[in-house]
Design an enzyme around this catalytic site. Structure first.
Site, mmCIF file in Angstrom:
data_model
loop_
_atom_site.group_PDB
_atom_site.id
_atom_site.type_symbol
_atom_site.label_atom_id
_atom_site.label_comp_id
_atom_site.label_asym_id
_atom_site.label_seq_id
_atom_site.Cartn_x
_atom_site.Cartn_y
_atom_site.Cartn_z
ATOM 1 N N ASP A 221 3.848 -2.544 31.869
ATOM 2 C CA ASP A 221 5.245 -2.760 32.253
ATOM 3 C C ASP A 221 6.036 -3.521 31.196
ATOM 4 O O ASP A 221 6.952 -4.277 31.504
ATOM 5 C CB ASP A 221 5.343 -3.508 33.605
ATOM 6 C CG ASP A 221 4.511 -2.836 34.675
ATOM 7 O OD1 ASP A 221 4.612 -1.612 34.803
ATOM 8 O OD2 ASP A 221 3.735 -3.532 35.357
ATOM 9 N N GLY B 184 3.997 3.827 35.259
ATOM 10 C CA GLY B 184 5.375 4.007 35.715
ATOM 11 C C GLY B 184 6.310 3.769 34.552
ATOM 12 O O GLY B 184 6.376 2.669 34.034
ATOM 13 N N HIS B 185 6.987 4.798 34.114
ATOM 14 C CA HIS B 185 7.912 4.662 32.994
ATOM 15 C C HIS B 185 9.327 4.981 33.460
ATOM 16 O O HIS B 185 9.576 6.055 33.993
ATOM 17 C CB HIS B 185 7.517 5.611 31.851
ATOM 18 C CG HIS B 185 6.212 5.236 31.215
ATOM 19 N ND1 HIS B 185 5.467 6.115 30.469
ATOM 20 C CD2 HIS B 185 5.538 4.072 31.216
ATOM 21 C CE1 HIS B 185 4.376 5.499 30.041
ATOM 22 N NE2 HIS B 185 4.386 4.258 30.480
ATOM 23 N N THR C 20 17.241 -4.580 23.747
ATOM 24 C CA THR C 20 18.093 -5.610 24.359
ATOM 25 C C THR C 20 18.723 -5.186 25.686
ATOM 26 O O THR C 20 19.530 -5.923 26.237
ATOM 27 C CB THR C 20 19.199 -6.055 23.371
ATOM 28 O OG1 THR C 20 19.940 -4.909 22.977
ATOM 29 C CG2 THR C 20 18.618 -6.736 22.157
ATOM 30 N N LYS D 173 7.494 0.365 27.729
ATOM 31 C CA LYS D 173 7.059 1.429 26.807
ATOM 32 C C LYS D 173 7.915 2.678 26.929
ATOM 33 O O LYS D 173 8.222 3.318 25.943
ATOM 34 C CB LYS D 173 5.604 1.839 27.099
ATOM 35 C CG LYS D 173 4.581 0.813 26.714
ATOM 36 C CD LYS D 173 3.179 1.293 27.034
ATOM 37 C CE LYS D 173 2.870 1.334 28.503
ATOM 38 N NZ LYS D 173 2.868 0.051 29.212
ATOM 39 N N SER E 297 6.191 -6.547 43.922
ATOM 40 C CA SER E 297 6.782 -7.558 43.027
ATOM 41 C C SER E 297 5.760 -7.884 41.950
ATOM 42 O O SER E 297 4.583 -8.049 42.245
ATOM 43 C CB SER E 297 7.054 -8.852 43.773
ATOM 44 O OG SER E 297 7.987 -8.644 44.755
ATOM 45 N N ARG F 51 -20.282 12.787 35.495
ATOM 46 C CA ARG F 51 -20.483 14.200 35.165
ATOM 47 C C ARG F 51 -20.421 15.133 36.369
ATOM 48 O O ARG F 51 -21.125 16.121 36.444
ATOM 49 C CB ARG F 51 -21.818 14.392 34.401
ATOM 50 C CG ARG F 51 -21.772 13.710 33.056
ATOM 51 C CD ARG F 51 -23.118 13.585 32.455
ATOM 52 N NE ARG F 51 -23.939 12.673 33.219
ATOM 53 C CZ ARG F 51 -25.029 12.075 32.743
ATOM 54 N NH1 ARG F 51 -25.428 12.334 31.518
ATOM 55 N NH2 ARG F 51 -25.722 11.251 33.486
ATOM 56 N N GLN G 132 -0.207 1.633 30.882
ATOM 57 C CA GLN G 132 -0.732 0.310 31.229
ATOM 58 C C GLN G 132 -0.662 -0.612 29.995
ATOM 59 O O GLN G 132 0.219 -0.428 29.179
ATOM 60 C CB GLN G 132 -2.156 0.391 31.787
ATOM 61 C CG GLN G 132 -2.260 1.042 33.159
ATOM 62 C CD GLN G 132 -2.352 2.555 33.094
ATOM 63 O OE1 GLN G 132 -3.117 3.098 32.322
ATOM 64 N NE2 GLN G 132 -1.593 3.239 33.913
HETATM 65 P P1 IMP Z 1 -5.392 1.410 38.982
HETATM 66 O O1 IMP Z 1 -5.046 1.784 37.592
HETATM 67 O O2 IMP Z 1 -4.519 2.062 40.021
HETATM 68 O O3 IMP Z 1 -6.855 1.583 39.269
HETATM 69 O O4 IMP Z 1 -5.107 -0.172 39.153
HETATM 70 C C1 IMP Z 1 -5.875 -1.151 38.479
HETATM 71 C C2 IMP Z 1 -5.004 -2.298 38.005
HETATM 72 O O5 IMP Z 1 -4.133 -1.826 36.983
HETATM 73 C C3 IMP Z 1 -4.099 -2.886 39.071
HETATM 74 O O6 IMP Z 1 -3.945 -4.275 38.826
HETATM 75 C C4 IMP Z 1 -2.771 -2.190 38.847
HETATM 76 O O7 IMP Z 1 -1.691 -2.954 39.334
HETATM 77 C C5 IMP Z 1 -2.788 -2.109 37.338
HETATM 78 N N1 IMP Z 1 -1.957 -1.017 36.816
HETATM 79 C C6 IMP Z 1 -2.214 0.304 36.823
HETATM 80 N N2 IMP Z 1 -1.220 0.990 36.241
HETATM 81 C C7 IMP Z 1 -0.317 0.094 35.839
HETATM 82 C C8 IMP Z 1 0.935 0.199 35.130
HETATM 83 O O8 IMP Z 1 1.395 1.269 34.744
HETATM 84 N N3 IMP Z 1 1.574 -0.983 34.891
HETATM 85 C C9 IMP Z 1 1.060 -2.186 35.261
HETATM 86 N N4 IMP Z 1 -0.093 -2.322 35.910
HETATM 87 C C10 IMP Z 1 -0.782 -1.192 36.195
#
Ligand code: IMP
Length: 428
Positions: free
Chosen positions: A13, A40-41, A412, A16, A302, A142, A222
């Site tokens: 977050d 999430g973008h 910015t 990107k 949040s 696998r 991520q």
């Molecule tokens: P999962 O990827 O759904 O298995 O979640 C594992 C951890 O990664 C959790 O703490 C999620 O909140 C975090 N996470 C997964 N995708 C994102 C992302 O795109 N942004 C921020 N945190 C993420």
């Protein structure tokens, strides 16, 4: 250097999506190489807001977009995202989107497992509940169904049997109803004609593109501290999120990553459970969350907020081989009278300049801070470094010093054009 790899340098977050969207202007193809629709973008282009979680951000600019083999793909979600973006005026056909035929699928039983485990309080990671972890488990076990299998009914039948031999006892243990293999087969067969037109040997395409001198933009999802090896394990996602994965997750060798651009937020956030040494529980933390609109794109949760952690980002610079950073959301700090930067941690009488691997240690670390004066002026929407208040410049320069990497781009505002370019990653 022809290629650029964009990765999140903290817990995800970092913004990107906007940077990838901005850079895709200069690229010929955008490739995703790990993760799934847990990402999430948010892209803001004029009045339009695009929310993507599986599609590479390049689609918004009409750039050839590739979902590489390292991604786990929920095919139903993919189709619904294509439809949603189509509703915003961007038609996505096989000429625009390529799906690696060797990428593994996320199935409804993965989502069930993810959510059932999260509900069992003992194992709570705070996942997005979208089946990412269980799908990667089946990949390395696998027994996954891959995109290309959709073209082969016989293979599908055998694979579903193998998959259910594993999942049936698991489901039983969690009190979930038995999964109907016949129904899954029919659903996948119904899906196949809509997914298969996108399926190609993406590794071959990416290699040919690079050979022809075109520019590839690798889009990470991520952040490095959520990496399954290097992150705050077990509070991580289930893929390698570091830049090195761009090679394995796309089928381009390790020389292909090019300029590694680490996206760094001017403070720190995290969603889900797990250690977070600089987390703030006071009104400053609330201020960052409110002004920074820190709510998850995928789940709406949040985000936890805290001071900038230079020790963490310094580690990320090393883990990713970061060439330069893009600093985002500096404007969220506007108006704060003083700012703190974490430079290391104290644990009893020990001092760490990095995040130690043990969970117990990570949970007990006491951040070592240095304090700086804030700025009263606004940095929101600044288009030149010279427009920044002196204290904001000092803050940026101090971050560069502490993390051992320079700012290449400064964002910015969420708007595409509110971006200050200090060093062009594609020209480096
Ligand atoms: P999962 O990827 O759904 O298995 O979640 C594992 C951890 O990664 C959790 O703490 C999620 O909140 C975090 N996470 C997964 N995708 C994102 C992302 O795109 N942004 C921020 N945190 C993420």
């Amino acid at each position: 250097m022809a290629n650029v790899t964009v990765i999140g340098a903290q817990w995800g977050d970092e913004g990107k999506g906007k940077l990838v969207d901005w850079l895709s202007n200069r690229a010929d193809v955008v490739v995703r190489f790990q993760g799934g629709h847990n990402a999430g973008h948010t892209l803001v282009v004029g009045e339009q807001v695009y929310k993507l979680s599986l599609l590479p951000s390049g689609v918004v600019q009409g750039k050839l977009s590739v979902i590489g083999n390292g991604v786990v793909v929920d095919p139903w979600h993919l189709l619904s995202e294509i439809e949603k973006i189509g509703g915003q005026g961007i038609e996505i056909g096989p000429d625009l989107l390529v799906l690696a035929d060797n990428a593994c699928l996320i199935l409804p039983l993965h989502r069930d497992l993810d959510q059932a485990r999260e509900a069992a309080a003992l194992n709570k990671i705070g996942t997005t509940g979208r089946g990412i972890g269980p799908a990667y488990e089946d990949k390395v076990g696998r027994r996954a169904i891959r995109v290309g299998d959709l073209a082969d009914r016989e293979a599908l039948e055998v694979k579903i049997d193998r998959l259910l031999a594993h999942h049936t006892p698991l489901r039983r243990g969690l009190g979930l109803p038995e999964y109907d293999g016949e129904a899954l087969l029919s659903e996948l067969e119904a899906l196949a004609p809509r997914i298969l037109p996108f399926a190609k040997p993406a590794w071959l395409l990416v290699n040919e593109i690079v050979k022809s001198g075109k520019r590839v933009l690798f889009e990470g999802a991520q952040g490095a501290l959520l990496d399954v090896d290097h992150g705050t394990y077990p509070y991580v996602t289930s893929s390698n999120t570091v830049a090195g994965q761009a090679a394995a997750g796309s089928g381009l060798g390790p020389r292909g990553a090019g300029f590694v651009l680490g996206i760094v937020k001017a403070y720190t956030t995290r969603v889900g459970e797990g250690p977070f040494p600089t987390e703030l529980f006071d009104e400053v933390g609330q201020h960052l969350g409110t002004v920074g609109k820190e709510f998850g794109t995928v789940t709406g949760r949040s985000r936890r907020c805290g001071w900038f952690d230079a020790a963490l980002v310094r580690q990320s610079v090393a883990l990713n081989g970061i060439t330069g950073i893009a600093l985002t959301k500096l404007d969220i700090l506007d108006g704060l009278p003083s700012l703190k930067i974490c430079t290391g941690y104290r644990l009893g009488d020990q001092v760490f300049t990095y995040l130690p691997a043990g969970l117990k240690a990570q949970r007990s670390l006491e951040p070592i801070y240095e304090e700086m004066e804030g700025w009263a002026e606004t940095t929101h929407g600044a288009r030149s470094f010279r427009d920044l208040p002196a204290n904001a410049v000092k803050y940026v320069r101090r971050i560069e010093e502490l993390i051992g990497a320079q700012v290449a781009l400064l964002s910015t505002s969420p708007q595409r054009d509110d971006t200050i370019l200090m060093r062009d990653p594609f020209q480096d």
